[in-house]
Scaffold this motif. Structure first.
Motif, PDB file in Angstrom:
ATOM      1  N   LEU A  80       0.867  -1.168   0.000  1.00 18.05           N
ATOM      2  CA  LEU A  80       0.000   0.000   0.000  1.00 18.05           C
ATOM      3  C   LEU A  80       0.909   1.224   0.000  1.00 18.05           C
ATOM      4  N   CYS A  81       0.811   2.043  -1.039  1.00 13.44           N
ATOM      5  CA  CYS A  81       1.673   3.227  -1.178  1.00 13.44           C
ATOM      6  C   CYS A  81       0.853   4.480  -0.965  1.00 13.44           C
ATOM      7  N   ARG A  82       1.287   5.319  -0.041  1.00 12.75           N
ATOM      8  CA  ARG A  82       0.579   6.550   0.282  1.00 12.75           C
ATOM      9  C   ARG A  82       1.533   7.730   0.151  1.00 12.75           C
ATOM     10  N   SER A  83       0.977   8.921  -0.095  1.00 20.52           N
ATOM     11  CA  SER A  83       1.820  10.110  -0.216  1.00 20.52           C
ATOM     12  C   SER A  83       1.122  11.324   0.376  1.00 20.52           C
ATOM     13  N   LEU A  84       1.894  12.153   1.061  1.00 17.91           N
ATOM     14  CA  LEU A  84       1.429  13.432   1.575  1.00 17.91           C
ATOM     15  C   LEU A  84       2.222  14.540   0.899  1.00 17.91           C
ATOM     16  N   GLY A  85       1.617  15.722   0.771  1.00 17.60           N
ATOM     17  CA  GLY A  85       2.396  16.867   0.310  1.00 17.60           C
ATOM     18  C   GLY A  85       2.292  17.145  -1.176  1.00 17.60           C
ATOM     19  N   CYS A  86       3.431  17.494  -1.763  1.00 12.32           N
ATOM     20  CA  CYS A  86       3.471  18.110  -3.093  1.00 12.32           C
ATOM     21  C   CYS A  86       3.288  17.101  -4.229  1.00 12.32           C
ATOM     22  N   ARG A  87       3.177  17.662  -5.440  1.00 10.17           N
ATOM     23  CA  ARG A  87       3.031  16.837  -6.644  1.00 10.17           C
ATOM     24  C   ARG A  87       4.250  15.942  -6.854  1.00 10.17           C
ATOM     25  N   VAL A  88       5.421  16.457  -6.515  1.00  8.67           N
ATOM     26  CA  VAL A  88       6.633  15.651  -6.679  1.00  8.67           C
ATOM     27  C   VAL A  88       6.559  14.411  -5.797  1.00  8.67           C
ATOM     28  N   ASN A  89       6.108  14.582  -4.560  1.00 12.26           N
ATOM     29  CA  ASN A  89       5.934  13.435  -3.674  1.00 12.26           C
ATOM     30  C   ASN A  89       5.001  12.402  -4.287  1.00 12.26           C
ATOM     31  N   GLN A  90       3.897  12.886  -4.866  1.00 10.66           N
ATOM     32  CA  GLN A  90       2.927  11.964  -5.461  1.00 10.66           C
ATOM     33  C   GLN A  90       3.530  11.215  -6.640  1.00 10.66           C
ATOM     34  N   GLU A  91       4.277  11.912  -7.469  1.00 10.57           N
ATOM     35  CA  GLU A  91       4.901  11.250  -8.618  1.00 10.57           C
ATOM     36  C   GLU A  91       5.958  10.256  -8.153  1.00 10.57           C
ATOM     37  N   GLU A  92       6.696  10.598  -7.090  1.00 10.85           N
ATOM     38  CA  GLU A  92       7.712   9.678  -6.566  1.00 10.85           C
ATOM     39  C   GLU A  92       7.078   8.390  -6.059  1.00 10.85           C
ATOM     40  N   ILE A  93       5.969   8.515  -5.325  1.00 11.24           N
ATOM     41  CA  ILE A  93       5.336   7.300  -4.798  1.00 11.24           C
ATOM     42  C   ILE A  93       4.735   6.468  -5.931  1.00 11.24           C
ATOM     43  N   ASN A  94       4.243   7.154  -6.978  1.00 11.33           N
ATOM     44  CA  ASN A  94       3.739   6.417  -8.143  1.00 11.33           C
ATOM     45  C   ASN A  94       4.853   5.592  -8.789  1.00 11.33           C
ATOM     46  N   GLN A  95       6.047   6.186  -8.886  1.00  9.66           N
ATOM     47  CA  GLN A  95       7.174   5.483  -9.492  1.00  9.66           C
ATOM     48  C   GLN A  95       7.631   4.325  -8.624  1.00  9.66           C
ATOM     49  N   ILE A  96       7.668   4.534  -7.306  1.00 10.21           N
ATOM     50  CA  ILE A  96       8.040   3.455  -6.389  1.00 10.21           C
ATOM     51  C   ILE A  96       7.055   2.298  -6.524  1.00 10.21           C
ATOM     52  N   LYS A  97       5.787   2.626  -6.557  1.00  5.57           N
ATOM     53  CA  LYS A  97       4.752   1.591  -6.695  1.00  5.57           C
ATOM     54  C   LYS A  97       4.916   0.834  -8.009  1.00  5.57           C
ATOM     55  N   LYS A  98       5.173   1.574  -9.082  1.00  2.00           N
ATOM     56  CA  LYS A  98       5.348   0.956 -10.392  1.00  2.00           C
ATOM     57  C   LYS A  98       6.539  -0.008 -10.384  1.00  2.00           C
ATOM     58  N   ASP A  99       7.643   0.420  -9.770  1.00  9.09           N
ATOM     59  CA  ASP A  99       8.843  -0.430  -9.703  1.00  9.09           C
ATOM     60  C   ASP A  99       8.601  -1.681  -8.869  1.00  9.09           C
ATOM     61  N   LEU A 100       7.838  -1.530  -7.776  1.00 11.60           N
ATOM     62  CA  LEU A 100       7.564  -2.689  -6.921  1.00 11.60           C
ATOM     63  C   LEU A 100       6.638  -3.679  -7.612  1.00 11.60           C
ATOM     64  N   ILE A 101       5.663  -3.178  -8.360  1.00 13.07           N
ATOM     65  CA  ILE A 101       4.769  -4.068  -9.105  1.00 13.07           C
ATOM     66  C   ILE A 101       5.563  -4.834 -10.159  1.00 13.07           C
ATOM     67  N   LYS A 102       6.474  -4.122 -10.827  1.00  8.17           N
ATOM     68  CA  LYS A 102       7.320  -4.752 -11.829  1.00  8.17           C
ATOM     69  C   LYS A 102       8.171  -5.861 -11.201  1.00  8.17           C
ATOM     70  N   ALA A 103       8.538  -5.653  -9.917  1.00  7.63           N
ATOM     71  CA  ALA A 103       9.377  -6.636  -9.220  1.00  7.63           C
ATOM     72  C   ALA A 103       8.566  -7.805  -8.659  1.00  7.63           C
ATOM     73  N   GLY A 104       7.225  -7.739  -8.748  1.00 10.95           N
ATOM     74  CA  GLY A 104       6.429  -8.878  -8.322  1.00 10.95           C
ATOM     75  C   GLY A 104       5.488  -8.618  -7.173  1.00 10.95           C
ATOM     76  N   PHE A 105       5.468  -7.406  -6.627  1.00 10.46           N
ATOM     77  CA  PHE A 105       4.529  -7.086  -5.557  1.00 10.46           C
ATOM     78  C   PHE A 105       3.123  -6.906  -6.122  1.00 10.46           C
ATOM     79  N   LEU A 106       2.140  -7.055  -5.252  1.00  9.02           N
ATOM     80  CA  LEU A 106       0.738  -6.910  -5.632  1.00  9.02           C
ATOM     81  C   LEU A 106       0.145  -5.707  -4.906  1.00  9.02           C
ATOM     82  N   PRO A 107      -0.466  -4.743  -5.626  1.00 15.13           N
ATOM     83  CA  PRO A 107      -1.107  -3.615  -4.948  1.00 15.13           C
ATOM     84  C   PRO A 107      -2.206  -4.100  -4.012  1.00 15.13           C
ATOM     85  N   PHE A 108      -2.216  -3.594  -2.811  1.00 14.59           N
ATOM     86  CA  PHE A 108      -3.223  -3.988  -1.825  1.00 14.59           C
ATOM     87  C   PHE A 108      -4.615  -3.597  -2.295  1.00 14.59           C
TER      88      PHE A 108
END
Length: 481
Positions: free
Chosen positions: A15-43
Motif C-alpha cells: 500500500l503506497c501513500r503520499s502526503l504533500g506536493c506533486r513531486v511526492n505523489q509522482e515519486e510514490i507512483n514510481q516506487i509503486k510501479k517499480d515494486l509491481i514490476k518486481a512482483g509485488f501486488l497492490p493492496f
C-alpha cells in the motif's frame, strides 16, 4: 518473483501513500510501479480474487514543509499503525530527512529511508525480505474484505485521474534557501532528468492513452542547470512540442523568475497557431506582493513590475489565460502596509485561484532563527487568520469576475470522470467544469434531462459550452454537433 513470493506463490501486497506536493505523489507512483514490476501486488487490487487482509508493506512518502504538514505526517503514521498493526510500515521523504537533520520527532515506523535512498526502496526490500512482518509470519490469505477502519481510510491527497492525465517529474532539489523554506535543507542535491529520457517517458505515456502531461519538480527554474550541456524549461517545452504528440502539456508551480519573454512567446505562439497544446494557466510561487517582504524571504530576483507587465500582456493576448498563485501571509515583520501591497498586486494581475499559507516557522530556516533571536517580529495568529481571510475573499471576487468572462465561450475540455449526475472536465485554462443538463429541461422533460446526464462522454478533449457560474462552480454543456 525475485524472492518476494510467500509460500504457495502468493505475492507480498503493498500500500503506497503520499502526503504533500506533486513531486511526492509522482515519486510514490514510481516506487509503486517499480515494486509491481518486481512482483509485488497492490493492496486491495480488484484484479485478484484473493488478497491479504492487511497490506504486507506500507510505504508512506512524508511531508514537513509546514507545521500543518508535519502534524499530518505524524497523524498518518499513527493512523496506519493503528488500522494495519500487522503491516510493515516504511516511512520515507522529507519528514524522515528532517528527523535526521533537524531533530523533529516522528512516531515509530518499522523503517525510515531518507530522500537520497528513496529510489532504492525496491532494491532495499529485495535484498532484505526479512524487513516485512509478512515474510516472517506467512499470514493467511482470505477473500477480499475491508480491514477494521478501512472505511475511514481516505486518500491523504486528491488523486489525479491516472487513466488520462499523468505527472512527470523532471527535476529534484533546490539550493535557493528562501528564508521561510525547509526544503533546501532536505532536498539540496540538484538533479534534472535528461531531455531525451523525458521525451521517451512522454511517448510511452502517449501509447498508454495519456492525454495530458503535467511537468513537476521541486524548483523548475533550476531544471537543466546540472545537465551537460545546460538547458532550461523553455527548451524542454519546445522539444516536447516538436518530438511528441501529447495533446495537452501543463506545468506545476513556477517561480516568478521563470516567467520571461521566452516563455510568454512560446505560449502566445501556441495560441495563435491554433495548436493550443499548452495549458493556458500559470501557477506562480509568488508568496508576496511586497518588495520588502520578498527581500526578507531571500527572493530578491522577483521583479514585481516586470512580472506584472508580462502577466498582463499574456492575459491581453490570451483572454482566457488563468493565473494561480501561492501566497504567504503573516511573514515576520509584515506590516499592514506590506500586506496591502500584496492585496493590490493580486488585484492588478488578477489572481483567480490561490493557495494561501499562514506563515509557519520551520526549524533550521533563517526566518525561524531570526524570530527566535527576536531580530524579526513574529506576527500573531489572529492577524495571520485575518489576512488569510482577506486574501481569500479578494481571490474569490476575482475568480467570479474571471468566470463570468468565460460564460458563453466554448472551451476545449478534458473529460476526467463522472459523478452521480454530472461529468467532470478540465478546461484548457485549468478550470474544473461540471457538465450537466441545462437548467431548463429540454423537450422530453426531466426524463430526457436524466438521460443526457447519464450519457457516456468519452475520456478525451472535447469542446464544452460554458453556460453559467454558480456556487463557486463553472457549468458547461456538451453538444456533439
Amino acid at each position: 518473483m525475485n524472492g518476494f513470493s510467500l509460500k504457495n506463490n502468493y505475492p507480498l501486497t503493498i500500500l503506497c501513500r503520499s502526503l504533500g506536493c506533486r513531486v511526492n505523489q509522482e515519486e510514490i507512483n514510481q516506487i509503486k510501479k517499480d515494486l509491481i514490476k518486481a512482483g509485488f501486488l497492490p493492496f486491495a487490487s480488484q484484479n485478484f480474487p484473493f488478497i491479504n487482509k492487511y497490506p504486507d508493506i506500507i510505504i508512506l512518502n512524508t511531508c514537513v514543509v509546514t507545521k500543518k504538514a508535519e502534524r499530518e505526517t505524524r497523524k498518518e503514521i499513527r493512523h496506519l499503525k493503528r488500522i494495519f498493526p500487522q503491516s510493515f510500515l516504511l516511512a520515507t521523504g522529507c519528514a524522515v530527512e528532517a528527523q535526521k537533520k533537524l531533530g523533529i520527532k516522528l512516531p515509530e515506523a518499522d523503517l525510515f529511508i531518507g530522500n537520497q535512498d528513496k529510489e532504492k526502496i525496491p532494491e532495499i526490500l529485495a535484498q532484505k525480505p526479512s524487513f516485512t512482518k509478512a515474510a516472517k509470519g506467512y499470514p493467511s490469505f482470505a477473500p477480499q474484505t475491508s480491514p477494521p477502519g478501512r472505511d475511514k481510510f481516505s486518500p491523504p491527497i486528491k488523486q489525479m485521474d491516472m487513466s488520462i492525465r499523468r505527472w512527470v517529474k523532471i527535476q529534484d532539489g533546490c539550493n535557493q534557501f528562501c528564508t521561510f523554506c525547509i526544503v533546501p535543507y532536505l532536498r539540496n542535491q540538484l538533479k534534472s532528468k535528461p531531455v531525451t529520457q523525458i521525451i521517451r517517458e512522454i511517448k510511452k505515456l502517449e501509447k498508454e492513452g495519456i492525454l495530458e502531461i503535467n511537468l513537476c519538480g521541486i524548483n523548475l527554474s533550476l531544471f537543466g542547470q546540472d545537465l551537460k550541456p545546460k538547458t532550461d524549461l523553455v527548451e524542454l517545452l519546445k522539444n516536447i512540442l516538436q518530438k511528441t504528440n501529447i495533446s495537452r502539456l501543463s506545468l506545476s508551480s513556477l517561480t516568478p523568475n521563470l516567467i520571461n519573454k521566452k516563455l510568454i512567446n512560446l505560449y502566445t505562439n501556441d495560441w495563435r497557431s491554433g495548436s493550443k497544446r499548452l495549458s493556458f494557466y500559470f501557477h506562480i510561487a509568488l508568496q508576496s506582493g511586497s518588495k520588502k517582504i520578498l527581500i526578507k524571504m531571500n527572493r530578491p530576483k522577483t521583479d514585481l513590475n516586470k512580472l506584472k507587465d508580462l502577466l498582463q500582456y499574456i492575459k491581453q493576448e490570451i483572454p482566457q489565460f488563468n493565473l494561480r498563485a501561492d501566497i504567504i501571509v503573516g511573514f515576520p515583520d509584515e506590516t499592514e502596509n506590506d500586506f496591502q501591497e500584496t492585496l493590490h498586486y493580486i488585484e492588478e494581475v488578477k489572481i483567480a485561484f490561490a493557495h494561501i499559507f499562514r506563515y509557519s516557522p520551520r526549524p533550521g530556516t533563517i526566518a525561524y532563527k531570526m524570530t527566535k533571536n527576536n531580530q524579526w517580529q513574529e506576527i500573531s495568529e489572529k492577524i495571520k487568520k485575518e489576512r488569510s481571510k482577506k486574501v481569500s475573499e479578494l481571490v474569490k471576487k476575482i475568480r467570479r469576475e474571471e468566470a463570468e468572462k468565460l460564460v458563453g465561450k466554448k472551451l476545449n475540455c478534458l473529460i476526467i470522470g463522472k459523478k452521480k449526475n454530472y461529468w467532470r472536465g478540465l478546461t484548457e485554462n485549468f478550470w474544473e467544469v461540471k457538465i450537466t443538463c441545462p437548467q431548463s429541461p429540454p423537450p422530453g422533460g426531466p426524463k430526457r434531462c436524466r438521460q443526457e446526464n447519464q450519457r457516456k462522454l468519452p475520456k478525451k478533449i472535447i469542446p464544452i459550452q460554458i453556460t453559467s457560474y454558480q456556487n463557486e462552480k463553472l457549468f458547461g454543456r456538451y453538444k456533439n454537433n
